[in-house]
Write a protein that holds these residues in place. Structure first.
Motif, PDB file in Angstrom:
ATOM      1  N   UNK A 166     -17.130  19.265  30.071  1.00 39.13           N
ATOM      2  CA  UNK A 166     -16.129  18.565  30.887  1.00 39.13           C
ATOM      3  C   UNK A 166     -16.786  18.161  32.203  1.00 39.13           C
ATOM      4  N   UNK A 167     -16.456  16.954  32.668  1.00 39.32           N
ATOM      5  CA  UNK A 167     -16.951  16.530  33.974  1.00 39.32           C
ATOM      6  C   UNK A 167     -15.801  15.930  34.768  1.00 39.32           C
ATOM      7  N   UNK A 168     -15.891  16.030  36.054  1.00 42.94           N
ATOM      8  CA  UNK A 168     -14.910  15.409  36.935  1.00 42.94           C
ATOM      9  C   UNK A 168     -15.416  14.037  37.355  1.00 42.94           C
ATOM     10  N   UNK A 169     -14.559  13.031  37.253  1.00 40.39           N
ATOM     11  CA  UNK A 169     -14.942  11.652  37.548  1.00 40.39           C
ATOM     12  C   UNK A 169     -13.887  11.014  38.446  1.00 40.39           C
ATOM     13  N   UNK A 170     -14.353  10.275  39.434  1.00 39.87           N
ATOM     14  CA  UNK A 170     -13.468   9.446  40.253  1.00 39.87           C
ATOM     15  C   UNK A 170     -13.471   8.045  39.647  1.00 39.87           C
ATOM     16  N   UNK A 171     -12.306   7.562  39.284  1.00 43.36           N
ATOM     17  CA  UNK A 171     -12.170   6.213  38.721  1.00 43.36           C
ATOM     18  C   UNK A 171     -11.471   5.327  39.744  1.00 43.36           C
ATOM     19  N   UNK A 172     -12.063   4.157  40.027  1.00 41.49           N
ATOM     20  CA  UNK A 172     -11.483   3.210  40.981  1.00 41.49           C
ATOM     21  C   UNK A 172     -10.816   2.074  40.225  1.00 41.49           C
ATOM     22  N   UNK A 173      -9.579   1.791  40.601  1.00 40.27           N
ATOM     23  CA  UNK A 173      -8.796   0.735  39.957  1.00 40.27           C
ATOM     24  C   UNK A 173      -8.359  -0.259  41.021  1.00 40.27           C
ATOM     25  N   UNK A 174      -8.552  -1.541  40.751  1.00 41.86           N
ATOM     26  CA  UNK A 174      -8.047  -2.585  41.640  1.00 41.86           C
ATOM     27  C   UNK A 174      -6.729  -3.076  41.071  1.00 41.86           C
ATOM     28  N   UNK A 175      -5.713  -3.103  41.932  1.00 48.36           N
ATOM     29  CA  UNK A 175      -4.389  -3.558  41.521  1.00 48.36           C
ATOM     30  C   UNK A 175      -4.020  -4.752  42.395  1.00 48.36           C
ATOM     31  N   UNK A 176      -3.798  -5.907  41.771  1.00 50.35           N
ATOM     32  CA  UNK A 176      -3.429  -7.129  42.489  1.00 50.35           C
ATOM     33  C   UNK A 176      -1.960  -7.445  42.229  1.00 50.35           C
ATOM     34  N   UNK A 177      -1.227  -7.705  43.300  1.00 46.49           N
ATOM     35  CA  UNK A 177       0.203  -8.011  43.248  1.00 46.49           C
ATOM     36  C   UNK A 177       0.380  -9.471  43.645  1.00 46.49           C
ATOM     37  N   UNK A 178       1.050 -10.245  42.807  1.00 47.61           N
ATOM     38  CA  UNK A 178       1.227 -11.683  43.023  1.00 47.61           C
ATOM     39  C   UNK A 178       2.706 -12.006  43.188  1.00 47.61           C
ATOM     40  N   UNK A 179       2.973 -13.015  44.004  1.00 46.25           N
ATOM     41  CA  UNK A 179       4.326 -13.537  44.129  1.00 46.25           C
ATOM     42  C   UNK A 179       4.972 -13.228  45.471  1.00 46.25           C
ATOM     43  N   UNK A 180       6.225 -13.678  45.645  1.00 44.77           N
ATOM     44  CA  UNK A 180       6.925 -13.506  46.920  1.00 44.77           C
ATOM     45  C   UNK A 180       7.104 -12.036  47.330  1.00 44.77           C
ATOM     46  N   UNK A 181       7.204 -11.128  46.363  1.00 43.87           N
ATOM     47  CA  UNK A 181       7.411  -9.708  46.677  1.00 43.87           C
ATOM     48  C   UNK A 181       6.104  -8.911  46.610  1.00 43.87           C
TER      49      UNK A 181
END
Length: 187
Positions: A82-97
């Motif tokens: 078992x290993x510990x991993x940091x995962x980076x996720x990019x989340x893009x939000x589109x629109x008026x809100x």
């Protein structure tokens, strides 16, 4: 048996999407990014996300698991790394809100709410932290600016790689060999 891994990138992305769908209002489409020749969702607001990288957080910790077959035959077992991993996720939000939704997700990602939500989805995935939302408008194919807010969110994942491992509860020694006599030094 070849090596197997308990947690794939697909598992992580499924968990992220489930979290986002649970936080955002009903009807907001959430899609995984990097699909060629696929148009953007048609709703006024939508979210696109993808994995942008990983980093190891720890050295491996191993567990050895044997079977309960009768001795003295070798037992089929396994070694789990078992290993510990940091995962980076990019989340893009589109629109008026977009800004509102990005702030909601960033806030809840850093909250015990996020820890509980991910634990219910998959206990091997937990949120670490998320950046504040950044205003990153884009120019679309019609040369028009579109509202986009981006959040970089980090998770800890703990994938386990399993490989076969032989075990024995007892060994039968049939013959002793005098190593120096059988294999003289310098020979």
């Amino acid at each position: 048996m070849s090596a197997t891994i308990s947690l794939t990138q697909s598992d992580v992305m499924t968990a992220v999407r489930s979290f986002l769908l649970g936080v955002l209002p009903s009807g907001v489409e959430v899609v995984r990014g990097f699909d060629n020749r696929v148009p953007a969702p048609t709703g006024p607001n939508f979210v696109q996300f993808w994995m942008i990288g990983t980093a190891r957080l720890s050295t491996n910790w191993n567990e050895y698991v044997g079977n309960t077959q009768p001795a003295p035959a070798p037992q089929d077992g396994k070694m789990q790394a078992r290993k510990g991993v940091e995962a980076r996720v990019q989340i893009d939000f589109y629109g008026p809100a977009a800004e509102e939704y990005a702030d909601m997700v960033s806030t809840l990602w850093r909250d015990p709410y996020g820890c509980d939500a991910f634990a219910a989805i998959n206990p091997e995935i937990q949120p670490l932290h998320a950046d504040d939302a950044k205003n990153m408008p884009i120019v679309n194919g019609e040369s028009q600016y579109e509202q986009r807010f981006m959040v970089e969110a980090l998770l800890q994942i703990n994938p386990v790689t399993t490989v076969p491992q032989d075990f024995a509860e007892e060994l039968a020694i049939e013959e002793f060999i005098n190593v120096d006599a059988a294999y003289p030094p310098g020979a």
